[in-house]
Scaffold this motif. Structure first.
Motif, PDB file in Angstrom:
ATOM      1  N   ARG A   1      -4.570   0.588  11.514  1.00 56.19           N
ATOM      2  CA  ARG A   1      -3.574   1.657  11.416  1.00 56.19           C
ATOM      3  C   ARG A   1      -3.133   1.821   9.972  1.00 56.19           C
ATOM      4  O   ARG A   1      -3.556   1.071   9.110  1.00 56.19           O
ATOM      5  N   LYS A   2      -2.248   2.778   9.741  1.00 54.21           N
ATOM      6  CA  LYS A   2      -1.998   3.165   8.350  1.00 54.21           C
ATOM      7  C   LYS A   2      -0.695   2.645   7.770  1.00 54.21           C
ATOM      8  O   LYS A   2      -0.274   3.079   6.716  1.00 54.21           O
ATOM      9  N   VAL A   3      -0.030   1.744   8.456  1.00 55.13           N
ATOM     10  CA  VAL A   3       1.207   1.219   7.888  1.00 55.13           C
ATOM     11  C   VAL A   3       1.156  -0.300   7.781  1.00 55.13           C
ATOM     12  O   VAL A   3       0.459  -0.972   8.533  1.00 55.13           O
ATOM     13  N   GLY A   4       1.892  -0.820   6.809  1.00 51.69           N
ATOM     14  CA  GLY A   4       2.024  -2.269   6.654  1.00 51.69           C
ATOM     15  C   GLY A   4       3.490  -2.536   6.364  1.00 51.69           C
ATOM     16  O   GLY A   4       4.055  -2.016   5.406  1.00 51.69           O
ATOM     17  N   LEU A   5       4.124  -3.309   7.239  1.00 51.49           N
ATOM     18  CA  LEU A   5       5.575  -3.378   7.139  1.00 51.49           C
ATOM     19  C   LEU A   5       6.132  -4.638   6.482  1.00 51.49           C
ATOM     20  O   LEU A   5       7.256  -4.639   6.005  1.00 51.49           O
ATOM     21  N   GLY A   6       5.359  -5.716   6.459  1.00 49.88           N
ATOM     22  CA  GLY A   6       5.911  -6.999   6.019  1.00 49.88           C
ATOM     23  C   GLY A   6       6.577  -6.936   4.656  1.00 49.88           C
ATOM     24  O   GLY A   6       7.784  -7.152   4.521  1.00 49.88           O
ATOM     25  N   LEU A   7       5.810  -6.610   3.620  1.00 48.08           N
ATOM     26  CA  LEU A   7       6.358  -6.598   2.261  1.00 48.08           C
ATOM     27  C   LEU A   7       7.377  -5.485   2.072  1.00 48.08           C
ATOM     28  O   LEU A   7       8.368  -5.654   1.361  1.00 48.08           O
ATOM     29  N   SER A   8       7.147  -4.346   2.723  1.00 49.24           N
ATOM     30  CA  SER A   8       8.105  -3.253   2.527  1.00 49.24           C
ATOM     31  C   SER A   8       9.454  -3.570   3.149  1.00 49.24           C
ATOM     32  O   SER A   8      10.496  -3.224   2.598  1.00 49.24           O
ATOM     33  N   LEU A   9       9.444  -4.268   4.287  1.00 49.79           N
ATOM     34  CA  LEU A   9      10.719  -4.670   4.899  1.00 49.79           C
ATOM     35  C   LEU A   9      11.456  -5.660   4.001  1.00 49.79           C
ATOM     36  O   LEU A   9      12.672  -5.566   3.835  1.00 49.79           O
TER      37      LEU A   9
END
Lengths: 129, 185
Positions: free
Chosen positions: B66-74
């Motif tokens: 999929r097109k999102v990665g949340l770990g670092l952005s959170l």
């Protein structure tokens, strides 16, 4: 940090017995917990640790708990997959530490998967709503 | 995610997936400077130079599903919310992440159960070594899986149940001895 050499030697002995058991009995049951961002946010950590605790309590030496990344079904997290040799994989969804108790008792100990916690059951339920 | 120990668990998963054999997790609570700092350093394969500046963008991910990665952005969002900073640095070998927050900031989550985070990491990645270091203005606690591995020998994995039990008791007693409290409060 180490309490006493004696204590660790004791643990080493116990651990070697565990390993010997696994060697003799071959590949046992694998419990795989999804631990990506989605899983962790949904509560995968207490679920995983509950498995470890219960397996230890019941001394289920043929079971190992491992983790994996995102299984790809974030809305169903925490997700746990149970792999038994020569059997079809069972995928449990929306797991909680309470559900773990039942899965350990009925599936891991008695070999009967808990159908109402599986993804198949959950999808059927959604389809009928 | 409602506590810092879960952010740490999530960030360290990246290190494990990057093939690290050693991960250092350091938590420093500095009340004099009013800072809460979490540092995670690994010796994994590292982040390519071309993408190091965009890894905290939620619409960047290496994942194909999929097109999102949340770990670092959170984690970055959290730092920003708490008047802090978030840096991701390429090391010669590996990656270093520093998450700083204003200690007294109303939006700073509690640390949460860091012992459980470490146990989950060790049981899930028994081949990786973890150094955990917690420091505040009064005391310090260090835990290093290498010293356990040394005594147990290479033939016993750290996720053997009796070893995990030992590690749990080591962590719990070590953390409860700290003044200032690493706990759920």
């Amino acid at each position: 940090m180490i309490k006493s050499i004696q204590e660790l030697e004791e643990i080493r002995k116990k651990a070697l017995e565990e390993l010997e058991f696994r060697k003799q009995h071959g590949e046992g049951i694998r419990v795989v917990v999804g631990m990506a961002t989605c899983g962790i946010a949904a509560g995968a950590r207490p679920v995983m640790l509950k498995f470890v605790e219960e397996i230890q309590k019941r001394n289920l030496r043929n079971v190992t708990v491992v983790q994996t990344g995102c299984i790809g079904l974030c809305k169903y997290e925490p997700i746990v997959e149970v792999y038994e040799p020569n059997k079809e994989k069972v995928t449990y969804v929306k797991m909680t530490p309470e559900k773990v108790l039942k899965v350990v008792a009925e599936h891991l100990v008695n070999g009967k998967p808990v159908y109402e916690y599986t993804i198949g059951y959950e999808e059927n339920k959604e389809a009928n709503n | 995610m409602n506590d810092l120990s879960l952010y740490i668990l999530d960030l360290v998963q990246n290190s494990i997936e990057a093939g690290a054999s050693l991960v250092k997790i350091e938590i420093v609570e500095d009340l004099e400077e009013d800072l809460f700092t979490i540092t995670i350093e690994d010796n994994g394969r590292g982040i390519p130079k071309e993408v190091i500046d965009i890894v905290t963008d939620p619409f960047y991910t290496t994942r194909k599903t999929r097109k999102v990665g949340l770990g670092l952005s959170l984690a970055k969002q959290l730092a920003m919310d708490c008047e802090g900073s978030f840096t991701v640095e390429r090391l010669e070998r590996g990656t270093k992440i520093v998450l700083k927050m204003k200690h007294s900031h109303i939006d700073r989550p509690p640390l949460g159960n860091i012992a459980e985070t470490l146990l989950a990491l060790i049981s899930g990645a028994p081949d990786v070594d973890f150094i955990f270091c917690y420091r505040n203005n009064q005391s310090e606690f260090t835990f290093d899986t290498r010293s356990i591995r040394e005594v147990l020998g290479d033939d016993i994995p750290l996720n053997t149940l009796s070893v995990l039990d030992f590690i749990r008791s080591q962590l719990e007693s070590g953390l409860s001895n700290l003044t200032g409290g690493v706990n759920n409060k």
